[in-house]
Design an enzyme around this catalytic site. Structure first.
Site, PDB file in Angstrom:
ATOM      1  CB  SER A 104     -29.386  71.654 -38.218  1.00 53.51           C
ATOM      2  OG  SER A 104     -29.734  70.738 -39.053  1.00 53.51           O
ATOM      3  CG  ASP A 200     -23.212  67.395 -41.228  1.00 51.99           C
ATOM      4  OD1 ASP A 200     -23.911  66.701 -40.405  1.00 51.99           O
ATOM      5  OD2 ASP A 200     -23.565  68.760 -41.097  1.00 51.99           O
ATOM      6  CG  HIS A 267     -26.066  68.130 -37.461  1.00 55.25           C
ATOM      7  ND1 HIS A 267     -25.674  68.277 -38.667  1.00 55.25           N
ATOM      8  CD2 HIS A 267     -27.423  68.110 -37.235  1.00 55.25           C
ATOM      9  CE1 HIS A 267     -26.675  69.003 -39.470  1.00 55.25           C
ATOM     10  NE2 HIS A 267     -27.616  69.142 -38.607  1.00 55.25           N
TER      11      HIS A 267
END
Length: 322
Positions: A104, A200, A267
């Site tokens: 991330s 995502d 994610h």
């Protein structure tokens, strides 16, 4: 808008996203796991997890503490440098192999700092980078607004990020554009692996269909569970996937590079035993992410994997919020 972002940063300062005072104990799982069954290639490595709390992928560099009347420290670049200095003094300077990874915002940090990491280590060391779910797309949202571009614009200006971005980029185009991975990867010389889901969920919820651009709530259920997306929404999600693949088109020809783009609604995938390496992990060409990354790092084979569009991969681990 600057002050609203400053206030958001101030409120984050009272959470684990902004201060070590609120952080819980760390668990070393996924790519950090010490067990060979969970982490076949890297289980016995020395591992360091850098806690994220600066809000700009360790790239902020502002001298003044006072931001719109709020006392905020945007010095992530200095945090990065201090951490590397300390690690070098504790043995990293003797490393024969090193691997910078992050997911991330940490994935974006990996893109930003990959070459610097390489340059700080011994010339004869094997140094590579893996960015997990950090390939944020510069795409308009469902209402046609440039939501993520304006957000990145605010972050770059508020935190003085331009100084940490490639000089040839910030002198050629607007600095906030250089905060996007599609610009960063053009300039990274260190071997790089890009791991990203084509769907995502963080990007779908915050870039493609943010709440403020969906006042009627038509996208609400879809952004929380891909199984609830209607055929029209799935078409738009396929378009989002195509934008990702278009951005990676040139990178596919990078002989030192690796890639694993699966069609899962998820994610981060390196930081969980389920998605990194387990009997139920997502697979491409019958390999888990851990096996694909290991093959690439140790040069056991070329890894440039792109999944077919959703819902064709039955091994996907899709998150369900509702």
């Amino acid at each position: 808008m600057g002050s609203s972002l400053g206030e958001s940063c101030a409120s984050r300062g009272r959470t684990a996203l902004g201060s070590s005072m609120y952080m819980e104990a760390m668990h070393f799982v996924g790519i950090l796991s010490p067990y060979p069954s969970q982490n076949p290639d890297f289980f016995n490595w020395n591992k360091v997890k850098v806690r994220y709390c600066d809000g700009a992928s360790f790239a902020g560099d502002v001298e003044s503490e006072d931001q719109s009347g709020l006392k905020l420290f945007f010095r992530g670049q200095h945090v990065w440098e201090a951490i590397i200095d300390q690690l070098l003094s504790e043995g990293l300077a003797k490393a024969k192999q090193a691997f910078l990874t992050g997911c991330s915002a940490g994935g974006l940090a990996t893109f930003i700092h990959c070459d610097n990491f390489r340059n700080r280590l011994p010339k004869d060391a094997t140094v590579k980078c893996l960015a997990d779910a950090g390939f944020f797309l510069d795409e308009k949202d469902i209402s046609g607004k440039e939501t993520v571009r304006s957000f990145f614009n605010e972050v770059v200006h508020l935190q003085g990020v331009a100084k940490s971005l490639p000089n040839d980029c910030v002198t050629a185009i607007e600095p906030p554009q250089c905060f996007f991975p599609h610009e960063l990867i053009k300039r990274i010389n260190t071997p790089l692996f890009i791991l990203n889901p084509a769907y995502d969920f963080w990007q779908i919820q915050h870039i493609l269909a943010p709440l403020e651009s969906d006042p009627g709530g038509q996208w609400r259920r879809c952004t929380m569970n891909i199984r609830y997306c209607n055929s029209n929404q799935i078409e738009i999600l396929h378009g989002f996937r195509k934008s990702l693949l278009d951005s990676l088109n040139k990178f596919q020809r990078n002989k030192k590079g690796g890639m694993f783009i699966n069609s899962c609604f998820v994610h981060c995938q390196t930081m969980s035993n389920i998605t990194w390496h387990s009997p139920t992990s997502p697979r491409l060409s019958n390999k888990t992410i851990a096996e694909a990354v290991g093959d690439w790092y140790f040069e056991r084979g070329v890894v440039m994997e792109i999944d077919c569009p959703y819902p064709c991969n039955p091994t996907c681990f899709n998150l369900e919020f509702i």
